[in-house]
Design a protein around this motif. Structure first.
Motif, mmCIF file in Angstrom:
data_model
loop_
_atom_site.group_PDB
_atom_site.id
_atom_site.type_symbol
_atom_site.label_atom_id
_atom_site.label_comp_id
_atom_site.label_asym_id
_atom_site.label_seq_id
_atom_site.Cartn_x
_atom_site.Cartn_y
_atom_site.Cartn_z
ATOM 1 N N PHE A 1 -6.574 4.964 -9.403
ATOM 2 C CA PHE A 1 -7.786 5.247 -8.320
ATOM 3 C C PHE A 1 -8.682 6.358 -8.349
ATOM 4 O O PHE A 1 -10.139 6.358 -8.562
ATOM 5 C CB PHE A 1 -7.403 5.064 -7.250
ATOM 6 C CG PHE A 1 -8.115 4.974 -5.755
ATOM 7 C CD1 PHE A 1 -8.972 4.031 -5.416
ATOM 8 C CD2 PHE A 1 -8.016 6.206 -5.219
ATOM 9 C CE1 PHE A 1 -9.713 4.644 -4.137
ATOM 10 C CE2 PHE A 1 -8.279 6.529 -3.875
ATOM 11 C CZ PHE A 1 -9.392 5.912 -3.455
ATOM 12 N N ASP A 2 -7.778 7.351 -8.657
ATOM 13 C CA ASP A 2 -8.076 8.992 -8.512
ATOM 14 C C ASP A 2 -7.816 9.443 -10.253
ATOM 15 O O ASP A 2 -6.210 10.166 -9.980
ATOM 16 C CB ASP A 2 -7.682 9.688 -7.109
ATOM 17 C CG ASP A 2 -8.381 10.283 -7.090
ATOM 18 O OD1 ASP A 2 -9.646 11.784 -7.920
ATOM 19 O OD2 ASP A 2 -8.397 11.516 -5.345
ATOM 20 N N VAL B 1 0.672 -0.774 0.392
ATOM 21 C CA VAL B 1 0.389 -0.137 -0.346
ATOM 22 C C VAL B 1 0.911 1.199 0.106
ATOM 23 O O VAL B 1 1.027 1.413 1.264
ATOM 24 C CB VAL B 1 -0.634 0.110 0.994
ATOM 25 C CG1 VAL B 1 -1.382 1.132 1.286
ATOM 26 C CG2 VAL B 1 -1.946 -1.348 1.275
ATOM 27 N N PRO C 1 -13.977 6.303 -3.747
ATOM 28 C CA PRO C 1 -12.857 6.076 -4.573
ATOM 29 C C PRO C 1 -14.399 7.254 -5.597
ATOM 30 O O PRO C 1 -15.874 6.749 -5.785
ATOM 31 C CB PRO C 1 -12.878 5.195 -5.088
ATOM 32 C CG PRO C 1 -13.404 4.028 -5.110
ATOM 33 C CD PRO C 1 -13.879 4.854 -3.496
ATOM 34 N N TYR D 1 -11.512 -0.765 8.323
ATOM 35 C CA TYR D 1 -12.202 -0.208 7.571
ATOM 36 C C TYR D 1 -12.623 0.511 7.452
ATOM 37 O O TYR D 1 -12.973 1.834 6.893
ATOM 38 C CB TYR D 1 -12.260 -0.753 5.410
ATOM 39 C CG TYR D 1 -12.111 -1.835 5.877
ATOM 40 C CD1 TYR D 1 -10.931 -1.900 4.004
ATOM 41 C CD2 TYR D 1 -11.260 -3.657 6.447
ATOM 42 C CE1 TYR D 1 -10.157 -2.030 3.523
ATOM 43 C CE2 TYR D 1 -10.210 -3.790 5.236
ATOM 44 C CZ TYR D 1 -9.706 -3.352 4.527
ATOM 45 O OH TYR D 1 -8.716 -4.315 3.225
ATOM 46 N N TRP E 1 -10.631 6.081 0.503
ATOM 47 C CA TRP E 1 -9.740 4.874 -0.336
ATOM 48 C C TRP E 1 -11.458 4.512 0.312
ATOM 49 O O TRP E 1 -11.964 3.494 -0.715
ATOM 50 C CB TRP E 1 -8.613 3.816 0.849
ATOM 51 C CG TRP E 1 -9.042 2.872 0.379
ATOM 52 C CD1 TRP E 1 -9.873 1.542 0.536
ATOM 53 C CD2 TRP E 1 -7.965 2.538 -1.338
ATOM 54 N NE1 TRP E 1 -9.094 0.403 -0.122
ATOM 55 C CE2 TRP E 1 -8.083 0.970 -1.333
ATOM 56 C CE3 TRP E 1 -7.289 3.167 -2.272
ATOM 57 C CZ2 TRP E 1 -7.711 -0.039 -1.694
ATOM 58 C CZ3 TRP E 1 -7.202 2.295 -3.289
ATOM 59 C CH2 TRP E 1 -6.820 1.559 -2.999
ATOM 60 N N THR F 1 -4.394 1.495 -7.538
ATOM 61 C CA THR F 1 -3.902 2.509 -7.704
ATOM 62 C C THR F 1 -3.889 3.698 -8.683
ATOM 63 O O THR F 1 -4.154 5.089 -8.775
ATOM 64 C CB THR F 1 -2.964 2.763 -6.155
ATOM 65 O OG1 THR F 1 -2.157 1.806 -6.354
ATOM 66 C CG2 THR F 1 -3.803 2.359 -4.751
ATOM 67 N N MET G 1 -4.903 9.430 -1.083
ATOM 68 C CA MET G 1 -5.638 8.647 -1.650
ATOM 69 C C MET G 1 -6.077 7.586 -0.396
ATOM 70 O O MET G 1 -7.746 7.080 -0.570
ATOM 71 C CB MET G 1 -4.757 7.431 -2.439
ATOM 72 C CG MET G 1 -4.866 6.304 -2.817
ATOM 73 S SD MET G 1 -3.600 5.844 -3.246
ATOM 74 C CE MET G 1 -3.181 4.695 -1.894
ATOM 75 N N LEU G 2 -5.578 8.006 0.376
ATOM 76 C CA LEU G 2 -5.758 6.850 1.839
ATOM 77 C C LEU G 2 -6.917 7.339 2.481
ATOM 78 O O LEU G 2 -8.199 6.882 2.462
ATOM 79 C CB LEU G 2 -5.013 6.274 2.583
ATOM 80 C CG LEU G 2 -3.744 5.844 2.562
ATOM 81 C CD1 LEU G 2 -2.413 5.878 3.236
ATOM 82 C CD2 LEU G 2 -3.426 4.463 2.167
#
Length: 324
Positions: free
Chosen positions: A269-270, A119, A132, A230, A129, A266, A125-126
């Protein structure tokens, strides 16, 4: 059973010398590091590999809020306190990697170095998460996990089938079955294991005895504690706002398998990020010693390519905490 931060963590603990803490992720246990403990001890290190809170034989506090990033980071520092180590090196994988990054961020005066697997550290990003933008209208596993009681009911309905799919699909395997097919895509209201059918009967890097032991730990702990990590992802920004643009100051290294599903995901991811998270690592570390791709490994390189991981960890320790 080691007391720390108001609870007790079950841990493998062996050796003398500089302390190294090995932190597992989801859905694993201390046992994911089984191939590294003895070689590190033989190289002159004191090693502790805990089951994180909520996992295995460790204490399992009941509240969702009991698993926030500050508490789980303090657990690791508390282990070092109990073992009398003023300084230590922390190595983490998956959620253990997120914990390790934050131990280094929150306690830089205690950490000699941090090595993370799987990770990459990108704060934005974290912190995003669980929701997204790219999966706003389709299924996304971390959003599904946010609902207390829902995901654990699906896991517990057939714990063996569920965990075997998670362990297998995240490994480097020849079946063509990718973790992305389980954790993302399809109708937003589907469940995690929709349509997958019977799970594979073997896992790369695992004997049947290994599988049986890992399953026994989850039969002991259940899934609520592991899933609560989570449920605290959206709270990372709230609880640590000063870390939004923080850099990790201690010497660091990042490693990932060539078939690592998280690193691949990732990368897309964004779309608001200027470049893929893997390529942003240098921006968030003051002393990033290296980024290493481990060939022929997926999400669990420490069991898929144990010798390569052991060599990597020992090389990193030689840089930041040489054995005396």
């Amino acid at each position: 059973m080691i007391p720390t931060n108001g609870l007790r963590l079950h841990a493998a603990h062996e050796g003398e010398g500089e302390l190294v803490v090995l932190i597992h992720g989801f859905p694993q246990s201390w046992y994911v590091w089984r191939n590294q403990v003895r070689p590190l001890v033989e190289a002159g290190y004191r090693v502790v590999a805990p089951d994180q809170r909520g996992y295995g034989l460790s204490d399992r506090p009941p509240g969702v809020e009991d698993y926030d990033i500050r508490k789980v980071s303090a657990d690791i520092v508390g282990l070092a306190d109990h073992l009398g180590a003023e300084k230590f090196t922390v190595v983490g994988q998956d959620w253990g990697c997120i914990t390790a990054w934050h131990v280094a961020l929150l306690y830089p005066h205690r950490v000699r170095g941090v090595l993370g697997f799987s990770v990459p550290y990108v704060p934005k990003m974290l912190r995003n998460w669980a929701e997204p933008a790219m999966h706003a209208d389709s299924f996304w596993y971390a959003r599904y996990f946010l609902q207390p009681g829902v995901a654990e009911a699906e896991f517990d309905a057939d714990l063996t089938n569920s965990l075997m799919w998670m362990w297998y699909a995240a490994s480097s395997n020849d079946s063509g079955k990718d973790m992305a097919e389980i954790i993302s895509g399809g109708p937003k209201d589907r469940t995690l294991f929709d349509g997958l059918g019977p799970a594979p009967t073997s896992i790369p890097g695992h004997s049947q005895a290994d599988i049986d032991y890992c399953l026994s730990l989850y039969r002991e702990s259940g899934m609520r504690g592991p899933l609560n990590y989570y449920r605290n992802m959206p709270r990372i920004r709230e609880l640590t706002p000063w870390l939004e643009e923080a850099r990790i100051l201690v010497p660091a290294m990042f490693a990932y398998g060539s078939d690592e599903p998280v690193t691949r995901r990732t990368a897309e991811f964004d779309t608001t990020l200027s470049k893929a998270p893997l390529d942003q690592q240098e921006e968030y570390f003051a002393q990033l010693l290296d980024k290493v791709c481990i060939p022929d490994a997926g999400h669990w390189p420490m069991v898929e390519q144990p010798d390569a991981v052991t060599k990597l960890v020992l090389g990193f320790l030689g840089e930041v905490a040489p054995a005396t």
